[in-house]
Enzyme design. Structure first.
Site, PDB file in Angstrom:
ATOM      1  N   ASN A  80       0.832  -1.203   0.000  1.00 14.38           N
ATOM      2  CA  ASN A  80       0.000   0.000   0.000  1.00 14.38           C
ATOM      3  C   ASN A  80       0.864   1.249   0.000  1.00 14.38           C
ATOM      4  O   ASN A  80       2.043   1.208   0.367  1.00 14.38           O
ATOM      5  CB  ASN A  80      -0.890   0.058   1.252  1.00 14.38           C
ATOM      6  CG  ASN A  80      -1.969  -1.005   1.274  1.00 14.38           C
ATOM      7  OD1 ASN A  80      -2.404  -1.490   0.230  1.00 14.38           O
ATOM      8  ND2 ASN A  80      -2.396  -1.376   2.463  1.00 14.38           N
ATOM      9  N   VAL A  81       0.263   2.348  -0.355  1.00 13.98           N
ATOM     10  CA  VAL A  81       0.830   3.660  -0.070  1.00 13.98           C
ATOM     11  C   VAL A  81       0.000   4.247   1.068  1.00 13.98           C
ATOM     12  O   VAL A  81      -1.231   4.321   0.973  1.00 13.98           O
ATOM     13  CB  VAL A  81       0.814   4.570  -1.303  1.00 13.98           C
ATOM     14  CG1 VAL A  81       1.195   5.998  -0.921  1.00 13.98           C
ATOM     15  CG2 VAL A  81       1.776   4.031  -2.362  1.00 13.98           C
ATOM     16  N   ASP A  82       0.669   4.612   2.161  1.00 14.85           N
ATOM     17  CA  ASP A  82       0.001   5.131   3.354  1.00 14.85           C
ATOM     18  C   ASP A  82      -0.029   6.655   3.338  1.00 14.85           C
ATOM     19  O   ASP A  82       1.001   7.296   3.103  1.00 14.85           O
ATOM     20  CB  ASP A  82       0.734   4.684   4.617  1.00 14.85           C
ATOM     21  CG  ASP A  82       0.569   3.204   4.897  1.00 14.85           C
ATOM     22  OD1 ASP A  82      -0.248   2.559   4.225  1.00 14.85           O
ATOM     23  OD2 ASP A  82       1.263   2.701   5.805  1.00 14.85           O
ATOM     24  N   LYS A 113       0.718  -4.491   4.998  1.00 12.34           N
ATOM     25  CA  LYS A 113       1.341  -5.437   5.911  1.00 12.34           C
ATOM     26  C   LYS A 113       2.404  -6.287   5.234  1.00 12.34           C
ATOM     27  O   LYS A 113       3.422  -6.625   5.848  1.00 12.34           O
ATOM     28  CB  LYS A 113       0.274  -6.308   6.570  1.00 12.34           C
ATOM     29  CG  LYS A 113      -0.597  -5.532   7.545  1.00 12.34           C
ATOM     30  CD  LYS A 113      -1.533  -6.421   8.308  1.00 12.34           C
ATOM     31  CE  LYS A 113      -2.259  -5.614   9.378  1.00 12.34           C
ATOM     32  NZ  LYS A 113      -1.330  -5.036  10.377  1.00 12.34           N
ATOM     33  N   GLY A 114       2.191  -6.648   3.975  1.00  7.97           N
ATOM     34  CA  GLY A 114       3.211  -7.410   3.270  1.00  7.97           C
ATOM     35  C   GLY A 114       4.490  -6.614   3.102  1.00  7.97           C
ATOM     36  O   GLY A 114       5.587  -7.093   3.414  1.00  7.97           O
ATOM     37  N   MET A 136       0.098  -9.300  23.221  1.00 13.69           N
ATOM     38  CA  MET A 136      -0.681  -8.472  24.145  1.00 13.69           C
ATOM     39  C   MET A 136      -0.078  -7.087  24.336  1.00 13.69           C
ATOM     40  O   MET A 136      -0.244  -6.470  25.393  1.00 13.69           O
ATOM     41  CB  MET A 136      -0.814  -9.182  25.494  1.00 13.69           C
ATOM     42  CG  MET A 136      -1.573 -10.496  25.427  1.00 13.69           C
ATOM     43  SD  MET A 136      -1.747 -11.291  27.038  1.00 13.69           S
ATOM     44  CE  MET A 136      -0.059 -11.850  27.320  1.00 13.69           C
ATOM     45  N   VAL A 142       1.571   2.125  14.603  1.00 13.16           N
ATOM     46  CA  VAL A 142       1.035   1.683  13.313  1.00 13.16           C
ATOM     47  C   VAL A 142       1.613   0.356  12.842  1.00 13.16           C
ATOM     48  O   VAL A 142       0.889  -0.546  12.467  1.00 13.16           O
ATOM     49  CB  VAL A 142       1.237   2.769  12.235  1.00 13.16           C
ATOM     50  CG1 VAL A 142       0.977   2.211  10.840  1.00 13.16           C
ATOM     51  CG2 VAL A 142       0.299   3.940  12.493  1.00 13.16           C
ATOM     52  N   ALA A 143       2.902   0.190  12.804  1.00 10.83           N
ATOM     53  CA  ALA A 143       3.503  -1.004  12.199  1.00 10.83           C
ATOM     54  C   ALA A 143       4.190  -1.906  13.212  1.00 10.83           C
ATOM     55  O   ALA A 143       4.998  -2.748  12.838  1.00 10.83           O
ATOM     56  CB  ALA A 143       4.498  -0.594  11.118  1.00 10.83           C
ATOM     57  N   ALA A 144       3.854  -1.769  14.483  1.00 10.45           N
ATOM     58  CA  ALA A 144       4.529  -2.567  15.500  1.00 10.45           C
ATOM     59  C   ALA A 144       4.329  -4.061  15.258  1.00 10.45           C
ATOM     60  O   ALA A 144       5.272  -4.857  15.367  1.00 10.45           O
ATOM     61  CB  ALA A 144       4.028  -2.178  16.894  1.00 10.45           C
ATOM     62  N   GLY A 145       3.109  -4.461  14.938  1.00  5.34           N
ATOM     63  CA  GLY A 145       2.845  -5.869  14.683  1.00  5.34           C
ATOM     64  C   GLY A 145       3.585  -6.392  13.470  1.00  5.34           C
ATOM     65  O   GLY A 145       4.068  -7.534  13.463  1.00  5.34           O
ATOM     66  N   ASP A 146       3.687  -5.575  12.432  1.00  2.00           N
ATOM     67  CA  ASP A 146       4.412  -5.988  11.232  1.00  2.00           C
ATOM     68  C   ASP A 146       5.902  -6.139  11.516  1.00  2.00           C
ATOM     69  O   ASP A 146       6.550  -7.076  11.026  1.00  2.00           O
ATOM     70  CB  ASP A 146       4.197  -4.969  10.111  1.00  2.00           C
ATOM     71  CG  ASP A 146       2.740  -4.876   9.685  1.00  2.00           C
ATOM     72  OD1 ASP A 146       2.033  -5.892   9.789  1.00  2.00           O
ATOM     73  OD2 ASP A 146       2.313  -3.790   9.264  1.00  2.00           O
TER      74      ASP A 146
END
Length: 308
Positions: A10-12, A39-40, A222, A249-253
């Site tokens: 994506n472009v954010d 996410k990719g 968590m 924003v991208a911590a999970g990624d």
């Protein structure tokens, strides 16, 4: 090591303000930024910044946003030879609001990402032959991801599924056995299991539900509460690192990119999860999506400091 990512680009377009708007409300933001996301792409950049050899497979549109995304990925060291241009669908975009306390709200338009299909997976045979880890997310069709997971397993590799955004419907039985690990956060865990992980005990119950359904490795994230994991070799809790978060924003990624990196280089699961926790924590200390991914030196410094 080699990591293959099949997923979204994506472009954010991100607006930063004092707080997020309530439904029906307009607020004035303080600044904005346009950057690479999805996410990719985020997971691919996170792994590449750590030093992994990374290939990103997926689609962009034949448009200006697509060209921007490809340029950014190349600059980050991500291989784009399997990132195909789609003349029929636009490049995916995300509009993001970020508050001063780090909370965020995101709207995604999938575009070309949602056109990823079996023909794309069929073109990836050379990548499966060399990759040790496959990273998947839910910003692209799940059917394509499951087809890729089957090929990754046949090639002897490991597949990690980040079930994000949270699935709107329960996974079928085939999903739980198709991938090796899932890494849901609190809301995603609740969507998948009906259990909201608020502490180690509830996270352990949720992890048990996932493994009872056939999943080999359950990793319940968590946030500041760390992660709880369950696998054939055991289960346990890995604490989070205390940092001052300004943008989640991208911590999970970054967590998933770090986990893939650590497992690909041969780390055991508890050590790999501690490494991933450090990656996710560092990502919250700076703004942006893929731009927030830390380097290996930064992660190692936090790991060392955490041992003191």
């Amino acid at each position: 090591m080699s990591i293959l990512v099949l997923g979204s680009v994506n472009v954010d377009i991100t607006a930063y303000g004092a707080r997020l708007p309530l439904p029906g409300e307009t607020v004035h933001a303080e600044s904005y930024a346009i950057a690479l996301g999805g996410k990719g792409a985020n997971q691919a950049v996170a792994a590449a910044r750590l030093g992994a050899e990374v290939a990103l497979a997926g689609r962009t549109g034949a448009d200006g946003f697509g060209r921007m995304a490809r340029d950014w990925l190349a600059q980050a060291g991500v291989g784009t030879g399997q990132l195909w241009e789609d003349a029929e669908h636009p490049t995916g975009i995300a509009t993001i609001g970020v508050a001063r306390d780090g909370e965020n709200a995101i709207t995604v338009v999938g575009g070309a990402n949602m056109a990823i299909g079996a023909e794309d997976v069929a073109r990836l045979d050379p990548a499966f032959a060399t990759a040790k880890v496959l990273l998947l997310q839910l910003e692209a069709p799940l059917a394509a991801g499951l087809a890729a997971a089957a090929k990754m397993r046949a090639a002897g590799g490991l597949t990690l599924l980040d079930p994000a955004p949270a699935p709107g419907a329960a996974f079928g039985a085939e999903v739980w056995t198709a991938v090796d690990a899932m890494t849901p956060n609190e809301s995603e865990t609740e969507a998948l299991t009906g259990i909201r992980p608020t502490d180690q005990a509830s996270a352990a119950r949720a992890a048990s539900v996932m493994t009872e359904r056939g999943l080999r490795i359950a990793v319940v994230k968590m946030g500041a509460g760390g992660v709880y994991w369950k696998a054939p070799e055991g289960e346990g809790h890995v604490p989070a690192f205390a940092v001052k978060a300004i943008d989640t924003v991208a911590a999970g990624d970054c967590f998933n990119g770090g986990l893939g990196f650590a497992l690909a280089r041969g780390d055991g699961l508890p050590d790999a999860l501690r490494f991933a926790n450090a990656c996710g924590a560092l990502a919250t200390t700076r703004r942006g999506a893929s731009d927030a991914a830390p380097t290996l030196a930064e992660v190692e410094a936090l790991l060392k400091a955490g041992q003191a």
